[in-house]
Design an enzyme around this catalytic site. Structure first.
Site, mmCIF file in Angstrom:
data_model
loop_
_atom_site.group_PDB
_atom_site.id
_atom_site.type_symbol
_atom_site.label_atom_id
_atom_site.label_comp_id
_atom_site.label_asym_id
_atom_site.label_seq_id
_atom_site.Cartn_x
_atom_site.Cartn_y
_atom_site.Cartn_z
ATOM 1 N N ARG A 131 -1.968 -4.781 8.816
ATOM 2 C CA ARG A 131 -0.558 -4.397 8.686
ATOM 3 C C ARG A 131 -0.070 -3.836 10.015
ATOM 4 O O ARG A 131 -0.708 -2.963 10.602
ATOM 5 C CB ARG A 131 -0.370 -3.353 7.582
ATOM 6 C CG ARG A 131 1.113 -3.192 7.201
ATOM 7 C CD ARG A 131 1.314 -2.206 6.070
ATOM 8 N NE ARG A 131 2.488 -2.560 5.279
ATOM 9 C CZ ARG A 131 3.278 -1.672 4.691
ATOM 10 N NH1 ARG A 131 3.036 -0.384 4.801
ATOM 11 N NH2 ARG A 131 4.319 -2.070 3.981
ATOM 12 N N HIS A 179 2.975 2.199 11.527
ATOM 13 C CA HIS A 179 3.588 3.479 11.168
ATOM 14 C C HIS A 179 3.127 4.692 11.958
ATOM 15 O O HIS A 179 3.086 5.810 11.448
ATOM 16 C CB HIS A 179 3.416 3.737 9.663
ATOM 17 C CG HIS A 179 4.112 2.713 8.827
ATOM 18 N ND1 HIS A 179 3.854 2.549 7.490
ATOM 19 C CD2 HIS A 179 5.045 1.787 9.147
ATOM 20 C CE1 HIS A 179 4.607 1.559 7.012
ATOM 21 N NE2 HIS A 179 5.339 1.081 8.020
ATOM 22 N N ALA A 198 -3.656 3.623 1.480
ATOM 23 C CA ALA A 198 -4.482 3.822 2.671
ATOM 24 C C ALA A 198 -5.712 4.656 2.341
ATOM 25 O O ALA A 198 -5.618 5.732 1.751
ATOM 26 C CB ALA A 198 -3.657 4.507 3.760
ATOM 27 N N GLY A 253 7.293 -1.883 -2.246
ATOM 28 C CA GLY A 253 6.725 -0.556 -2.386
ATOM 29 C C GLY A 253 7.401 0.259 -3.465
ATOM 30 O O GLY A 253 6.930 0.362 -4.597
ATOM 31 N N GLY A 284 12.144 -2.840 2.753
ATOM 32 C CA GLY A 284 13.496 -2.817 2.206
ATOM 33 C C GLY A 284 13.906 -4.053 1.440
ATOM 34 O O GLY A 284 15.097 -4.292 1.220
ATOM 35 N N PRO A 306 0.838 -1.206 0.000
ATOM 36 C CA PRO A 306 0.000 0.000 0.000
ATOM 37 C C PRO A 306 0.870 1.252 0.000
ATOM 38 O O PRO A 306 1.720 1.415 0.878
ATOM 39 C CB PRO A 306 -0.805 -0.125 1.299
ATOM 40 C CG PRO A 306 0.022 -1.019 2.170
ATOM 41 C CD PRO A 306 0.745 -1.955 1.257
ATOM 42 N N LEU A 307 0.666 2.118 -0.991
ATOM 43 C CA LEU A 307 1.514 3.296 -1.179
ATOM 44 C C LEU A 307 0.656 4.550 -1.310
ATOM 45 O O LEU A 307 -0.096 4.696 -2.275
ATOM 46 C CB LEU A 307 2.357 3.132 -2.452
ATOM 47 C CG LEU A 307 3.311 1.933 -2.485
ATOM 48 C CD1 LEU A 307 3.810 1.700 -3.907
ATOM 49 C CD2 LEU A 307 4.481 2.168 -1.541
ATOM 50 N N THR A 308 0.763 5.436 -0.352
ATOM 51 C CA THR A 308 0.053 6.713 -0.445
ATOM 52 C C THR A 308 0.651 7.542 -1.576
ATOM 53 O O THR A 308 1.844 7.797 -1.602
ATOM 54 C CB THR A 308 0.158 7.483 0.887
ATOM 55 O OG1 THR A 308 -0.537 6.747 1.889
ATOM 56 C CG2 THR A 308 -0.450 8.872 0.773
ATOM 57 N N ARG A 356 14.270 -3.807 10.398
ATOM 58 C CA ARG A 356 15.351 -2.997 9.824
ATOM 59 C C ARG A 356 14.833 -1.679 9.266
ATOM 60 O O ARG A 356 15.594 -0.755 9.041
ATOM 61 C CB ARG A 356 16.064 -3.785 8.733
ATOM 62 C CG ARG A 356 15.176 -4.167 7.557
ATOM 63 C CD ARG A 356 15.907 -5.081 6.598
ATOM 64 N NE ARG A 356 15.057 -5.537 5.510
ATOM 65 C CZ ARG A 356 15.439 -6.456 4.627
ATOM 66 N NH1 ARG A 356 16.631 -6.999 4.725
ATOM 67 N NH2 ARG A 356 14.624 -6.835 3.665
ATOM 68 N N TYR A 371 0.230 5.628 13.137
ATOM 69 C CA TYR A 371 -1.113 6.179 12.981
ATOM 70 C C TYR A 371 -2.003 5.689 14.124
ATOM 71 O O TYR A 371 -1.535 5.144 15.111
ATOM 72 C CB TYR A 371 -1.671 5.833 11.601
ATOM 73 C CG TYR A 371 -0.839 6.437 10.493
ATOM 74 C CD1 TYR A 371 -0.679 7.823 10.400
ATOM 75 C CD2 TYR A 371 -0.165 5.650 9.564
ATOM 76 C CE1 TYR A 371 0.110 8.394 9.413
ATOM 77 C CE2 TYR A 371 0.625 6.216 8.570
ATOM 78 C CZ TYR A 371 0.766 7.589 8.500
ATOM 79 O OH TYR A 371 1.545 8.154 7.531
ATOM 80 N N HIS A 421 -5.003 -0.883 8.636
ATOM 81 C CA HIS A 421 -3.702 -0.228 8.804
ATOM 82 C C HIS A 421 -3.424 -0.027 10.291
ATOM 83 O O HIS A 421 -3.949 0.881 10.919
ATOM 84 C CB HIS A 421 -3.721 1.125 8.079
ATOM 85 C CG HIS A 421 -2.366 1.740 7.876
ATOM 86 N ND1 HIS A 421 -1.263 1.405 8.629
ATOM 87 C CD2 HIS A 421 -1.936 2.693 6.998
ATOM 88 C CE1 HIS A 421 -0.219 2.105 8.218
ATOM 89 N NE2 HIS A 421 -0.603 2.887 7.232
#
Length: 311
Positions: A174, A125, A62, A265, A244, A29-31, A214, A127, A122
């Site tokens: 996630r 991260h 998202a 991503g 990564g 998922p990429l904003t 990481r 949120y 979600h």
């Protein structure tokens, strides 16, 4: 007759619940901030269909489920009829190419899964859900704060609500227990992650999508090999790892049983035919960070070239 080269682990089929995946390369998922006025736009039809392969899993950016869920400009919503209708041609385009499409939601509310195959909650991260989970930021003194059980209660309440709404076989989550995004860290992330996945097993959800330790903060990559293995072993459903990965890392993770699927991503953003490039071990387009979040409907969005157009 020459021996055929072995199939890459990333490109082997996988059965995720009722979904038959043709490979294990997942669009993370990429904003992208190109849903003007929080309404998905027609250019997203091309963006997502470009990255669709038959039997491939895509997780949408998202998506807010209420007008108070939005934290960034021009991110999509799914709480109004207009937004739901705008998503339909995007979902149809993915389905037309044989793809499987999950909608990532920011927090629970009036969830609509019409035209999507499932929902990813979600919980990562820094949120809302992550803010409840992490002891560095959760200073509540009620039933949602203090102990590990209390801090995880909000996330599990949401999982239960979504499962009751659409069924456990269509629900993923996630999580990023090791991350410190927006100063939302935890004093014992391994314990947090293990408690969460063991608790999630009770609901029988389809998958757990977890970010490697990481990837501690945005752009910061530290060495912490195999940090998700205890969580992967404890979780009963499909385990998706992110954070990564490149072609070699992803293949090793699948081959060694450290993950069932790998979410990509930035590399998938810049290479709409990423599974094909992995298959051929072809060079990858470089991504341009300067265009990640601009509002242009083409630049840095649908103009990354396919392999056959660069040959």
């Amino acid at each position: 007759m020459a021996n055929q080269a072995p199939t890459l682990p990333l490109l082997t089929p996988y059965k995720m619940g009722k979904f038959d995946l043709s490979h294990r390369v997942v669009l993370a998922p990429l904003t992208r901030q190109r849903s003007y006025g929080n309404v998905p736009q027609p250019h997203a039809i091309l963006y997502y269909s470009q990255r669709t392969s038959k039997g491939g899993l895509l997780i949408a950016e998202a998506t807010g489920v209420s007008d108070t869920a939005q934290g960034y400009p021009d991110t999509p919503g799914i709480w109004t009829k207009e937004q739901v209708e705008a998503w339909k041609p995007i979902v149809n385009a993915v389905h037309a190419k044989g793809g499987i499409f999950f909608c990532q939601i920011w927090h629970v509310g009036r969830v609509s899964n019409s035209g999507f195959d499932g929902v990813e909650i979600h919980g990562a991260h820094g949120y809302l859900i992550d803010q409840f989970l992490k002891d560095q930021v959760n200073d509540r003194t009620d039933q949602y704060g203090g102990s590990l059980e209390n801090r995880c209660r909000f996330a599990l309440d949401i999982v239960e609500a979504v499962v009751n709404e659409i069924g456990a076989d269509k629900v993923g989550i996630r999580l990023s227990p090791f991350a410190d995004y927006m100063e939302s860290g935890d004093s014992n992330p391994k314990e947090l992650g293990l408690y969460l996945v063991n608790s999630l097993n009770k609901y029988g959800i389809l998958y757990c999508h977890m970010v490697e330790p990481r990837m501690k903060t945005v752009g910061e990559k530290i060495e912490c090999p195999h940090g998700l293995v205890p969580m992967r072993k404890a979780f009963n459903g499909t385990f998706i790892a992110a954070g990564g990965f490149d072609r070699e890392d992803g293949n090793n993770a699948v081959a060694e049983g450290r993950a069932d699927l790998i979410a990509f991503g930035r590399w998938f953003l810049a290479n709409p035919d990423l599974p094909k490039r992995f298959e051929l071990n072809a060079p990858l387009n470089k991504y341009n960070r300067d265009t990640f979040y601009i509002s242009d409907p083409v630049l840095g969005y649908t103009d990354y070239p396919f392999l056959d157009s660069t040959a």
